[in-house]
Motif scaffolding. Sequence first.
Motif, PDB file in Angstrom:
ATOM      1  N   TYR A  64      19.141  20.783 -15.996  1.00 28.81           N
ATOM      2  CA  TYR A  64      19.203  19.564 -15.207  1.00 28.81           C
ATOM      3  C   TYR A  64      20.638  19.085 -14.975  1.00 28.81           C
ATOM      4  O   TYR A  64      20.870  18.209 -14.161  1.00 28.81           O
ATOM      5  N   GLN A  65      21.615  19.641 -15.705  1.00 30.37           N
ATOM      6  CA  GLN A  65      22.979  19.135 -15.640  1.00 30.37           C
ATOM      7  C   GLN A  65      23.910  20.014 -14.816  1.00 30.37           C
ATOM      8  O   GLN A  65      25.082  19.707 -14.679  1.00 30.37           O
ATOM      9  N   MET A  66      23.398  21.112 -14.263  1.00 32.41           N
ATOM     10  CA  MET A  66      24.276  22.092 -13.626  1.00 32.41           C
ATOM     11  C   MET A  66      24.240  21.984 -12.115  1.00 32.41           C
ATOM     12  O   MET A  66      23.239  21.612 -11.520  1.00 32.41           O
ATOM     13  N   VAL A  67      25.355  22.334 -11.508  1.00 36.57           N
ATOM     14  CA  VAL A  67      25.410  22.585 -10.075  1.00 36.57           C
ATOM     15  C   VAL A  67      25.685  24.070  -9.912  1.00 36.57           C
ATOM     16  O   VAL A  67      26.128  24.728 -10.852  1.00 36.57           O
ATOM     17  N   PRO A  68      25.439  24.656  -8.746  1.00 34.46           N
ATOM     18  CA  PRO A  68      25.528  26.115  -8.613  1.00 34.46           C
ATOM     19  C   PRO A  68      26.823  26.726  -9.116  1.00 34.46           C
ATOM     20  O   PRO A  68      26.829  27.794  -9.718  1.00 34.46           O
ATOM     21  N   GLY A  69      27.956  26.078  -8.910  1.00 30.85           N
ATOM     22  CA  GLY A  69      29.214  26.666  -9.350  1.00 30.85           C
ATOM     23  C   GLY A  69      29.400  26.658 -10.857  1.00 30.85           C
ATOM     24  O   GLY A  69      30.309  27.303 -11.372  1.00 30.85           O
ATOM     25  N   GLU A  70      28.556  25.915 -11.574  1.00 34.52           N
ATOM     26  CA  GLU A  70      28.738  25.784 -13.013  1.00 34.52           C
ATOM     27  C   GLU A  70      27.663  26.499 -13.818  1.00 34.52           C
ATOM     28  O   GLU A  70      27.666  26.436 -15.034  1.00 34.52           O
ATOM     29  N   SER A 116      21.068   8.123   2.010  1.00 35.36           N
ATOM     30  CA  SER A 116      21.843   7.853   0.797  1.00 35.36           C
ATOM     31  C   SER A 116      22.531   9.096   0.227  1.00 35.36           C
ATOM     32  O   SER A 116      23.239   9.011  -0.769  1.00 35.36           O
ATOM     33  N   TYR A 117      22.338  10.251   0.876  1.00 36.64           N
ATOM     34  CA  TYR A 117      22.914  11.499   0.361  1.00 36.64           C
ATOM     35  C   TYR A 117      24.448  11.434   0.378  1.00 36.64           C
ATOM     36  O   TYR A 117      25.117  11.726  -0.620  1.00 36.64           O
ATOM     37  N   GLU A 118      25.021  11.005   1.524  1.00 39.36           N
ATOM     38  CA  GLU A 118      26.482  10.953   1.611  1.00 39.36           C
ATOM     39  C   GLU A 118      27.058   9.918   0.653  1.00 39.36           C
ATOM     40  O   GLU A 118      28.125  10.136   0.062  1.00 39.36           O
ATOM     41  N   LYS A 119      26.366   8.791   0.485  1.00 39.52           N
ATOM     42  CA  LYS A 119      26.849   7.775  -0.448  1.00 39.52           C
ATOM     43  C   LYS A 119      26.887   8.313  -1.874  1.00 39.52           C
ATOM     44  O   LYS A 119      27.782   7.990  -2.655  1.00 39.52           O
ATOM     45  N   ALA A 120      25.889   9.148  -2.200  1.00 46.26           N
ATOM     46  CA  ALA A 120      25.858   9.718  -3.549  1.00 46.26           C
ATOM     47  C   ALA A 120      27.021  10.679  -3.752  1.00 46.26           C
ATOM     48  O   ALA A 120      27.635  10.721  -4.829  1.00 46.26           O
ATOM     49  N   ILE A 121      27.342  11.478  -2.725  1.00 45.73           N
ATOM     50  CA  ILE A 121      28.458  12.423  -2.841  1.00 45.73           C
ATOM     51  C   ILE A 121      29.783  11.678  -3.001  1.00 45.73           C
ATOM     52  O   ILE A 121      30.659  12.068  -3.786  1.00 45.73           O
ATOM     53  N   LEU A 122      29.921  10.566  -2.250  1.00 41.40           N
ATOM     54  CA  LEU A 122      31.148   9.782  -2.313  1.00 41.40           C
ATOM     55  C   LEU A 122      31.160   8.809  -3.492  1.00 41.40           C
ATOM     56  O   LEU A 122      32.046   7.970  -3.590  1.00 41.40           O
ATOM     57  N   ARG A 123      30.166   8.919  -4.337  1.00 39.67           N
ATOM     58  CA  ARG A 123      30.053   8.082  -5.535  1.00 39.67           C
ATOM     59  C   ARG A 123      29.897   6.596  -5.193  1.00 39.67           C
ATOM     60  O   ARG A 123      30.297   5.731  -5.969  1.00 39.67           O
ATOM     61  N   LEU A 154      20.788  18.773  -1.238  1.00 38.83           N
ATOM     62  CA  LEU A 154      21.248  17.873  -2.297  1.00 38.83           C
ATOM     63  C   LEU A 154      21.916  18.641  -3.424  1.00 38.83           C
ATOM     64  O   LEU A 154      22.809  18.121  -4.107  1.00 38.83           O
ATOM     65  N   LEU A 155      21.476  19.878  -3.638  1.00 36.12           N
ATOM     66  CA  LEU A 155      21.967  20.648  -4.774  1.00 36.12           C
ATOM     67  C   LEU A 155      23.314  21.302  -4.504  1.00 36.12           C
ATOM     68  O   LEU A 155      23.860  21.954  -5.394  1.00 36.12           O
ATOM     69  N   GLN A 156      23.838  21.162  -3.291  1.00 36.92           N
ATOM     70  CA  GLN A 156      25.143  21.749  -3.007  1.00 36.92           C
ATOM     71  C   GLN A 156      26.257  21.027  -3.761  1.00 36.92           C
ATOM     72  O   GLN A 156      27.239  21.644  -4.160  1.00 36.92           O
ATOM     73  N   HIS A 157      26.105  19.712  -3.969  1.00 36.78           N
ATOM     74  CA  HIS A 157      27.170  18.927  -4.583  1.00 36.78           C
ATOM     75  C   HIS A 157      26.703  18.107  -5.778  1.00 36.78           C
ATOM     76  O   HIS A 157      27.538  17.495  -6.450  1.00 36.78           O
ATOM     77  N   LEU A 158      25.393  18.051  -6.027  1.00 37.92           N
ATOM     78  CA  LEU A 158      24.878  17.200  -7.099  1.00 37.92           C
ATOM     79  C   LEU A 158      24.194  18.032  -8.168  1.00 37.92           C
ATOM     80  O   LEU A 158      23.521  19.026  -7.850  1.00 37.92           O
ATOM     81  N   PRO A 159      24.348  17.660  -9.438  1.00 41.08           N
ATOM     82  CA  PRO A 159      23.509  18.269 -10.465  1.00 41.08           C
ATOM     83  C   PRO A 159      22.040  17.951 -10.184  1.00 41.08           C
ATOM     84  O   PRO A 159      21.718  16.983  -9.499  1.00 41.08           O
ATOM     85  N   PHE A 160      21.189  18.751 -10.769  1.00 42.42           N
ATOM     86  CA  PHE A 160      19.769  18.595 -10.490  1.00 42.42           C
ATOM     87  C   PHE A 160      19.255  17.225 -10.923  1.00 42.42           C
ATOM     88  O   PHE A 160      18.431  16.611 -10.243  1.00 42.42           O
ATOM     89  N   LYS A 161      19.738  16.705 -12.054  1.00 43.58           N
ATOM     90  CA  LYS A 161      19.263  15.413 -12.537  1.00 43.58           C
ATOM     91  C   LYS A 161      19.645  14.291 -11.578  1.00 43.58           C
ATOM     92  O   LYS A 161      18.899  13.331 -11.396  1.00 43.58           O
ATOM     93  N   GLN A 162      20.812  14.387 -10.911  1.00 45.38           N
ATOM     94  CA  GLN A 162      21.195  13.370  -9.952  1.00 45.38           C
ATOM     95  C   GLN A 162      20.433  13.510  -8.637  1.00 45.38           C
ATOM     96  O   GLN A 162      20.169  12.518  -7.958  1.00 45.38           O
ATOM     97  N   ALA A 163      20.091  14.738  -8.283  1.00 46.35           N
ATOM     98  CA  ALA A 163      19.243  14.925  -7.103  1.00 46.35           C
ATOM     99  C   ALA A 163      17.874  14.287  -7.330  1.00 46.35           C
ATOM    100  O   ALA A 163      17.301  13.649  -6.438  1.00 46.35           O
ATOM    101  N   MET A 164      17.336  14.434  -8.548  1.00 49.27           N
ATOM    102  CA  MET A 164      16.081  13.766  -8.886  1.00 49.27           C
ATOM    103  C   MET A 164      16.248  12.250  -8.831  1.00 49.27           C
ATOM    104  O   MET A 164      15.367  11.528  -8.348  1.00 49.27           O
ATOM    105  N   ALA A 165      17.379  11.746  -9.332  1.00 51.28           N
ATOM    106  CA  ALA A 165      17.619  10.305  -9.311  1.00 51.28           C
ATOM    107  C   ALA A 165      17.710   9.785  -7.881  1.00 51.28           C
ATOM    108  O   ALA A 165      17.304   8.650  -7.593  1.00 51.28           O
ATOM    109  N   LEU A 166      18.236  10.598  -6.969  1.00 48.30           N
ATOM    110  CA  LEU A 166      18.311  10.195  -5.570  1.00 48.30           C
ATOM    111  C   LEU A 166      16.908  10.063  -4.975  1.00 48.30           C
ATOM    112  O   LEU A 166      16.641   9.148  -4.192  1.00 48.30           O
TER     113      LEU A 166
END
Length: 750
Positions: free
Chosen positions: A738-744, A698-705, A653-665
């Motif tokens: 909670y707001q970062m993804v690895p690239g940021e 729901s992981y793919e749906k979250a990535i595709l917004r 989940l953390l590859q494309h989502l910030p940590f706070k959104q992974a928690m929300a998922l």
Amino acid sequence: MNKQDFAAGGNEQGPAQGAVPPWEVDDVAARPVLNNTPSVIDPDWDEACRIAELLGFGQEAVTARKRARKPYHPATRPKLSPEEAERWNRQERRLLDLLNKRAWKKLATALTDIARQSHPLDPTTLQQLHYLACTLAGGDWPALPEELRHEGGTLVQALADLARLLQLALEEDLEWAFDQGLADLSPYLMGDRPTEIQLLNPYPVAVEGLVESVLERLGERFDLERRVGPRFQASRLYFRLRQLPGLRVQEQDFLQLRESAGGQAFFLNFLGRQGLIHWRHDPNSIRDALEYLWLAYRQECEYAEEPLVDLGLTDLQPVAETEVEAFREALSRGVAYLNNQVGETLAGQRFLRHLWRKYLRHYQGVLARIEQPDCLGALVRIRGALADEIEPELEFTLAGLATRLRHWRLVEESYMRGLALDPDNLEETLNLAAFYKSRSRYVEARGLLSKALRLRPGDPFLQRRLRAVADRQDLQSQQSPYLTPLPNGKAAPAKELEQLGNLELLSLAAMATGLQFDGSGHLRAFSEAEQLIFPHEGIRDRMVRELLTSHGLLVYRYSQEQSYRVQGLLFDFDTDRVEWVLNAQSATYPDLAPEVAALRLLRDRLTADPAVITGLWRQVAGHDLLCYAQHCFKQLGWYLDSSDYVWEMLDSLLQHLPFKQAMALVDLAIAETQGDLAAQRLSLRQAGKAAVRYIQSSYEKAILREVELAEEVRVLESESLWVRLFRMDLTQLGSLYYQMVPGEVTFASS
């Protein structure tokens, strides 16, 4: 006289004797009207009071009759000649034939004729049967002389008592009197008292059919349908349902009977049996069924030394593969009731013994997977109830459950007791060998595997397992570079902290912070501290292995039975019993404790090269997300299997989502699962797996917004020591974490 003065029992003196009417037809053809036809069972109130005082209708008399266990022995009679014996045997068969045909008027006539002459029949039984036949036939009948009652009770006496109670009771007490009569009949319907009639010779009768016919006729005579109501209707429904196979009893009939049935043991036993058969109706069905059976058993203890528990196993169906989880949930509630409500009395022990042999042993595979202390405690109590009667099936079930709950002493004890009576059980022999191997007791494991090879000669699988255990036994006898040999022995050279990787430094600091030092400087690991440090066994094993192979940690071996070592790919340890030796120091901060020095060194590296934080953040955040999911599941009473698959899925989940959104998922998946629970589409034990499936879907749906996730930033309610060290003591990221993804990810100083 109030209802406390009435109880089942007693004979009565009727009106003066009159001529016997020449009944030529059966009672079915001529049924007198209740209110217009005089009857010998219509005494005035003074006569009823006299009978009550004569026979003792108080509560003490009721209790005494219930507890009377003396068997029925007819009075000694003069020895009969063969001709006389044959003549009276024919007379007895004729009377019983009339009883079986429910020819009440003809039976009353025949009994009256016999009573007028000298006869060898039991006078008390004859008088009670006569009273019952006269009551059911209606009309005026001569009363036979009163006789003594049978101390131990008989079926005929209980039926006559029911008829007498209904006659003597006031209208407002009729329902109470009906219940009292059923209570006296209950042990005969349950099979705890002999259901035979003995006029001259013992003659068994079909008790349920006889009682049903008597109740129907009494209902007509006394208008019980109107005057008693639900209880009488429940008794008729009971006899109707008893004639059906268990699986053909409809749910609505079962629920109707449960609603209107009384507290008699035969009602409760039937409801309990049906609850076990129809456990699919309600998650509490098995629990309620066991409660009914326990109440019935306690009642019948008044009548029998060791009552029966009739479960009708022929009607119990195997559990389908799709129903295993639901059945496990229902059974776990029932076992919890047994453990908490069935007392440690002799009756409780006997009840548990009956229940194991007649029901629970058929589902031992499910029992072994109910990972609850209540289940283990109940099985231990059942073992105690069996006393010296060791049953291997129970012992192996206990061993399997104790293994999952980590009760190591009970595991070995149960396997040994079971194999003592079933020594050729290959499967359980291998399970015990695997247990010894996991405890590093290679001598015992090797002996059991050798025995298994004798049972199955030439098996290549067993040969490979035996060679592996033999290799480990050889390693155990060698001096390992990763162990301190003795308390006073010389340890391996201390490892320089500067040579460890970033994740190793963080893990070492968390481990040393979460565990306590003893007086000799050793770290003792306990399961509670282990869960604070490593939520996933895969993370724990990998990090501990790296620290051991780098000599940052050593394992202190203090006995042959509790020995641990690392050699190549061989890695054996148990965090419940292991003692670690912290074998690290820092040249940069020689005066600081190793865990503090590790944090300082890690902060220096991150400050010098902020890009290093990206990879470390990814590993710590994945660890943190697993902690969060486990915390949420635990709050809801769900189970999260922290397998490698779950760890990789949450980490992805953390590859494309910030940590706070992974928690929300995770929150979204939990909400969807709660909706399924509310709609009863799945059981509580299936909730954890269902939530994991929702996260994955729901992981793919979250990535595709396609899924809107919450934007607010929340601090975790439960964090491990590992995560706290990273977030607070090292990076000071605060809410940015909670707001970062690895690239940021960038280093943020305080």
